[in-house]
Design a protein around this motif. Structure first.
Motif, PDB file in Angstrom:
ATOM      1  N   VAL A  65       0.834  -1.196   0.000  1.00  0.00           N
ATOM      2  CA  VAL A  65       0.000   0.000   0.000  1.00  0.00           C
ATOM      3  C   VAL A  65       0.873   1.251   0.000  1.00  0.00           C
ATOM      4  CG1 VAL A  65      -1.725   1.314   1.294  1.00  0.00           C
ATOM      5  CG2 VAL A  65      -1.914  -1.170   1.140  1.00  0.00           C
ATOM      6  N   LYS A  66       1.917   1.248   0.815  1.00  0.00           N
ATOM      7  CA  LYS A  66       2.816   2.405   0.857  1.00  0.00           C
ATOM      8  C   LYS A  66       3.513   2.608  -0.485  1.00  0.00           C
ATOM      9  CE  LYS A  66       6.549   4.525   3.480  1.00  0.00           C
ATOM     10  NZ  LYS A  66       7.430   4.441   4.659  1.00  0.00           N
ATOM     11  N   GLU A  67       3.923   1.531  -1.125  1.00  0.00           N
ATOM     12  CA  GLU A  67       4.583   1.648  -2.430  1.00  0.00           C
ATOM     13  C   GLU A  67       3.629   2.204  -3.479  1.00  0.00           C
ATOM     14  OE1 GLU A  67       6.212  -2.088  -3.506  1.00  0.00           O
ATOM     15  OE2 GLU A  67       7.634  -2.177  -1.845  1.00  0.00           O
ATOM     16  N   ALA A  68       2.351   1.862  -3.358  1.00  0.00           N
ATOM     17  CA  ALA A  68       1.369   2.317  -4.341  1.00  0.00           C
ATOM     18  C   ALA A  68       0.980   3.780  -4.161  1.00  0.00           C
ATOM     19  CB  ALA A  68       0.117   1.435  -4.271  1.00  0.00           C
ATOM     20  N   ILE A  69       1.252   4.338  -2.972  1.00  0.00           N
ATOM     21  CA  ILE A  69       0.874   5.733  -2.692  1.00  0.00           C
ATOM     22  C   ILE A  69       2.132   6.498  -2.300  1.00  0.00           C
ATOM     23  CG2 ILE A  69      -0.687   7.230  -1.392  1.00  0.00           C
ATOM     24  CD1 ILE A  69      -2.370   4.773  -0.752  1.00  0.00           C
ATOM     25  N   PRO A  70       2.825   7.106  -3.258  1.00  0.00           N
ATOM     26  CA  PRO A  70       4.095   7.796  -2.955  1.00  0.00           C
ATOM     27  C   PRO A  70       3.938   8.986  -2.011  1.00  0.00           C
ATOM     28  CG  PRO A  70       3.814   7.440  -5.332  1.00  0.00           C
ATOM     29  CD  PRO A  70       2.504   7.126  -4.690  1.00  0.00           C
ATOM     30  N   ASP A  71       2.737   9.557  -1.920  1.00  0.00           N
ATOM     31  CA  ASP A  71       2.540  10.724  -1.065  1.00  0.00           C
ATOM     32  C   ASP A  71       2.579  10.382   0.423  1.00  0.00           C
ATOM     33  OD1 ASP A  71       2.325  12.613  -3.101  1.00  0.00           O
ATOM     34  OD2 ASP A  71       0.212  12.165  -3.417  1.00  0.00           O
ATOM     35  N   ILE A  72       2.519   9.109   0.767  1.00  0.00           N
ATOM     36  CA  ILE A  72       2.591   8.713   2.174  1.00  0.00           C
ATOM     37  C   ILE A  72       4.032   8.849   2.652  1.00  0.00           C
ATOM     38  CG2 ILE A  72       2.394   6.777   3.783  1.00  0.00           C
ATOM     39  CD1 ILE A  72       0.036   5.757   2.231  1.00  0.00           C
ATOM     40  N   ARG A 111      -8.312   8.963  -0.089  1.00  0.00           N
ATOM     41  CA  ARG A 111      -9.021   8.321  -1.200  1.00  0.00           C
ATOM     42  C   ARG A 111      -8.201   7.174  -1.782  1.00  0.00           C
ATOM     43  NH1 ARG A 111     -10.602  13.841  -2.074  1.00  0.00           N
ATOM     44  NH2 ARG A 111      -8.805  14.199  -3.419  1.00  0.00           N
ATOM     45  N   ASP A 112      -6.884   7.396  -1.923  1.00  0.00           N
ATOM     46  CA  ASP A 112      -6.022   6.350  -2.458  1.00  0.00           C
ATOM     47  C   ASP A 112      -5.953   5.135  -1.520  1.00  0.00           C
ATOM     48  OD1 ASP A 112      -5.513   7.922  -4.638  1.00  0.00           O
ATOM     49  OD2 ASP A 112      -3.602   8.697  -3.894  1.00  0.00           O
ATOM     50  N   MET A 113      -5.935   5.397  -0.215  1.00  0.00           N
ATOM     51  CA  MET A 113      -5.926   4.295   0.745  1.00  0.00           C
ATOM     52  C   MET A 113      -7.226   3.494   0.672  1.00  0.00           C
ATOM     53  SD  MET A 113      -4.145   6.202   4.021  1.00  0.00           S
ATOM     54  CE  MET A 113      -4.520   4.873   5.167  1.00  0.00           C
ATOM     55  N   ASN A 114      -8.349   4.179   0.528  1.00  0.00           N
ATOM     56  CA  ASN A 114      -9.628   3.473   0.366  1.00  0.00           C
ATOM     57  C   ASN A 114      -9.586   2.536  -0.840  1.00  0.00           C
ATOM     58  OD1 ASN A 114     -10.950   4.590   2.579  1.00  0.00           O
ATOM     59  ND2 ASN A 114     -11.663   6.363   1.419  1.00  0.00           N
TER      60      ASN A 114
END
Length: 349
Positions: free
Chosen positions: A244-251, A286-289
């Motif tokens: 999940v972290k890899e898929a959302i660089p803004d985290i 939204r990306d996490m959802n």
């Protein structure tokens, strides 16, 4: 200048706007003025009326007031613009301090106008010394009636020098959330995600929440069925959180599983949190959802919908005589123990 030539290049493909034409003419006049100022002594006779009027740094002879006033206007306008342009260019690499530059630019602009006004008055023969003395008295009178304005100016200076917030920061003022667009001498402009601009007097910025100084918390609550094994879901999440972290660089930090947030009417609500910048917090949520929905679908974890379960009324047992006596004794004991609690507070206990 780069932007200037880009505007000219793009204007060849589109129609000139009135604003663009005025800008181009202003630049051309300024360039011509600088060229004449730099090379005029070699082109014109130093004792000519035009040069004596144009070159106001000299002291020789009489001058034409009209030419002298035009020279003053072009010089003060160009000098003010150049200094403000230079300050803004120097402040671009800075993440902080843009508010100070904005205030300095405002002060330079107003100072240039005041100086230009006095130069014009002096050129037409007005005694500026008497005017300055009169302005001092007038300033005292106006100052007594302009206390709100003075309060706005002082509050703006405190905002900048105490670094309460800066241009580009996201703040919340009286429920209005937006990005600081400009901090002026008197007012601050805040623009929200819809492009709406709120203009607030600096002295009215008494309760401000700065959302940019530290990382913000993105929260994601998801529901699973009561019949689903919580341990199985947690084991699946343990394996998939790094993805999940890899898929959302803004985290910036996380996401983390924080456990069961709520036991709802028809679902067990579990919570995830992650640290991110405030300006992308809602997008991260939204990306996490989305990512957790994909994980749930892949592993057969159902997200429930509200359900109404119809059952036959249960048969309840009646209290025995012994239970009735124990119950009455319990009630009497609790009343006795609770005497004096909440006296004088109607309907509180």
């Amino acid at each position: 200048m780069k932007k200037f030539f880009q505007r000219i290049k793009s204007a060849g493909k589109t129609k000139f706007s009135a604003d663009l034409v005025i800008r181009i003419l202003s630049y051309l006049v300024l360039i011509a003025y600088v060229v004449i100022l730099a090379a005029g002594s070699k082109i014109f006779d130093p004792m000519s009326l035009f040069w004596r009027s144009f070159f106001f740094f000299g002291k020789a002879g009489e001058y034409n007031p009209f030419i002298r006033i035009v020279s003053y206007i072009v010089f003060m306008t160009g000098a003010s613009w150049f200094v403000r342009f230079l300050l803004k260019q120097l402040s671009k690499p800075l993440k902080k301090g843009k508010a100070i530059v904005d205030i300095l630019c405002s002060l330079i602009k107003y100072a240039a106008i005041i100086v230009l006004l006095f130069l014009i008055l002096k050129t037409v023969g007005v005694d500026t010394t008497a005017i300055l003395a009169g302005i001092g008295i007038l300033g005292l009178i106006v100052g007594l009636g302009a206390q709100p304005l003075i309060a706005d100016i002082i509050a703006g200076l405190f905002i900048v020098f105490e670094k309460v917030f800066d241009v580009g920061d996201i703040i919340v003022v009286d429920g209005f959330r937006g990005t600081v667009k400009e901090i002026g001498i008197r007012t601050t402009q805040i623009v929200d995600v819809g492009g709406n601009v709120k203009i607030i007097n600096n002295s009215d910025l008494k309760t401000v929440i700065n959302m940019t100084n530290q990382l913000s918390l993105a929260i994601c609550d998801l529901s699973i069925e009561y019949g689903e094994s919580l341990e199985r879901v947690e084991a699946i999440l343990k394996k998939n959180l790094p993805a999940v972290k890899e898929a959302i660089p803004d985290i910036k930090d996380g996401p983390f599983y924080r456990g069961v947030a709520e036991l709802g009417d028809s679902a067990v609500v579990i919570r995830f949190v992650a640290n991110c910048e405030e300006n992308v917090r809602y997008q991260v949520e939204r990306d996490m959802n989305r990512q957790f929905k994909l994980i749930f679908d892949k592993n057969g974890i159902n997200i429930p919908f509200p359900q109404i379960v119809l059952n036959r009324p249960a048969d309840f047992k009646n209290a025995t005589n012994a239970q009735k006596k124990d119950a009455q004794k319990f009630v009497d004991e609790q009343k006795e123990l609770g005497k004096g609690l909440g006296d004088g507070q109607l309907n509180d206990f």
